[in-house]
Design an enzyme around this catalytic site. Structure first.
Site, short mmCIF file in Angstrom:
data_model
loop_
_atom_site.label_atom_id
_atom_site.label_comp_id
_atom_site.label_asym_id
_atom_site.label_seq_id
_atom_site.Cartn_x
_atom_site.Cartn_y
_atom_site.Cartn_z
N HIS A 1 28.34 32.45 47.42
CA HIS A 1 28.04 31.08 47.03
C HIS A 1 29.18 30.44 46.24
O HIS A 1 29.21 29.21 46.07
CB HIS A 1 26.75 31.04 46.20
CG HIS A 1 25.94 29.81 46.41
ND1 HIS A 1 26.49 28.54 46.42
CD2 HIS A 1 24.60 29.62 46.61
CE1 HIS A 1 25.54 27.65 46.63
NE2 HIS A 1 24.38 28.27 46.74
N ASP B 1 28.48 26.72 50.21
CA ASP B 1 27.14 26.37 49.75
C ASP B 1 26.08 26.77 50.77
O ASP B 1 26.39 27.12 51.92
CB ASP B 1 27.06 24.87 49.47
CG ASP B 1 27.89 24.46 48.27
OD1 ASP B 1 28.07 25.31 47.37
OD2 ASP B 1 28.38 23.32 48.25
#
Length: 443
Positions: A415, A419
């Site tokens: 992450h 995203d």
């Protein structure tokens, strides 16, 4: 001034290496680009080239079969007539009284590492040993520095038949000794009758670890521990899962299997098909085909897909380069080669690094879904579960139910680099291509 021959770094995670064998002996003339020694890293055995031309000088304390740090000095390449003063050079080993030098077994001279050093041998003598099946590592040569000459090999073959043993590296010999395996009874699969590590392991069952007994980490497992620890410490992992209808994909593979039967060409596996589809999806979703370098996110122009391979030494990941530009047939041929060489321990170091994305398939173990761990420094890894027949609602309005071949997909991504939405779109694209594979696979 003499140049140093050092332990090379053959992979970005490599910290130590083991000299398996010197292909040139002390005092030999070498040219830049000529192979001079072989190194075992955590992944494979690699032959190393000389970077300069000159006379190879190998100090007597250079270890064989012992791990040394990357960058450690192993030998020197000097100009003709130049003296190397930074380390003593090996002297010729005296022959045993009453025996001809050409037929004398090398005494168990032991360096500080506890293992007998491999003698130097001329290329002509090496070819003769290969041809006659003579284990030249057991000879003392008649050369001025103990170098084995062709006449030594010929004499050994003629007067000492017992020396005609299968060839093997010192590491393989130690492996056989530890396993209690007679090398003379092992079927050799290597070139010129060389016994490989896989041959020794195939000759006897792997011992089952005894509960309560400490087992030291092997090179591959040690690197795995380091990489997994680094991944757990630095990565912000998120795993997305979904199911894909693989009915049409299974039909495609069945058709390819039928068409290629008897042709000798590699039949694409489900992993091969997913390598192709994932590569195409990565080209459309470059945010996933990325890595983090310092404070910079690098989106890679090339798509190099790693394939997780289970080996006797541990999990390794050979890389299919430019997978988005290769056909399914080309990918199948390349993965067959890479997997075979990786399991045999002969894969080139370059084949085991440089991936931008990884595919891991546990479907053959009847695993539905799992959480794969990111192969640093990549941004993501795709886990493939088994394909299983299951009743599925195919028309919600009509309530139609049909038996379809369903497949679980698990995408773990970092992450910090990508995203959730871009990662989800990538996984969704892979799912769509699995369900409608004809156009993507025919590109």
């Amino acid at each position: 001034m003499a140049s140093e021959v050092v332990m090379p770094r053959l992979g970005w995670t490599m910290e130590v290496g083991t000299v398996v064998e010197w292909l040139k002996g002390d005092g030999d003339s070498v040219e830049a680009g000529e192979l001079i020694f072989s190194v075992e890293s955590d992944k494979a055995i690699t032959e190393v080239e000389a970077l300069d031309s000159g006379i190879l000088r190998i100090p007597p304390d250079t270890p064989i079969g012992v791990e040394v740090p990357v960058g450690a000095t192993l030998a020197y390449i000097a100009a003709p007539g130049e003296e190397v003063t930074c380390a003593a050079l090996p002297a010729a080993e005296p022959a045993v009284a009453g025996a001809a030098p050409s037929t004398v077994l090398a005494r168990a001279s032991t360096a500080s590492n506890g293992h007998r050093e491999t003698p130097a041998i001329s290329p002509r003598a090496r070819r003769a040993a290969d041809r006659l099946g003579v284990d030249w590592t057991l000879l003392i040569g008649s050369g001025s520095t103990g170098r084995i000459r062709e006449r030594d090999v010929l004499a050994a073959a003629a007067t000492r038949p017992a020396l005609a043993q299968p060839r093997a590296t010192p590491i393989v010999r130690r492996l056989a000794e530890e396993a209690g395996v007679d090398l003379g009874q092992v079927a050799a699969s290597g070139p010129a009758g060389r016994v490989m590590r896989g041959d020794v392991r195939a000759a006897t069952a792997e011992p089952v670890p005894t509960p309560g007994v400490a087992m030291p980490l092997g090179p591959v497992r040690r690197v795995t521990v380091q990489r997994m620890t680094e991944s757990a410490r630095t990565v912000a992992p998120v795993t997305l899962t979904t199911e894909a209808d693989a009915t049409e994909l299974e039909r495609v593979r069945a058709h390819l299997k039928s068409e290629l039967a008897g042709t000798g060409e590699a039949v694409p596996s489900f992993t091969d098909l997913l390598v192709r589809l994932s590569a195409l999806a990565l080209r459309e979703h470059p945010a996933v085909n990325a890595s983090l370098t310092g404070d910079t996110i690098v989106r890679h122009a090339a798509v190099h897909v790693g394939v997780a391979v289970d080996t006797e030494r541990g999990l390794l990941v050979p890389v299919v380069r430019d997978a988005d530009r290769k056909s399914v047939g080309q990918i199948a041929t390349e993965t067959a080669r890479l997997i075979a060489q990786t399991r045999a321990g002969t894969a080139a170091a370059a084949d085991l690094r440089g991936g931008t994305f990884t595919v891991s398939n546990l479907g053959m173990f009847e695993i539905d879904a799992f959480t794969p761990i990111i192969n640093l420094p990549e941004a993501a890894i795709l886990g493939l579960g088994r394909i299983v027949a299951r009743p599925v609602v195919t028309d919600e309005e009509e309530g139609t139910i049909a038996v379809r071949k369903m497949m679980a997909l698990s995408l773990t991504f970092d992450h910090r680099i990508v995203d959730g939405a871009p990662a989800a779109r990538f996984l969704q694209r892979v799912k769509r291509m699995i369900e409608q594979p004809y156009a993507p696979l025919m590109r």
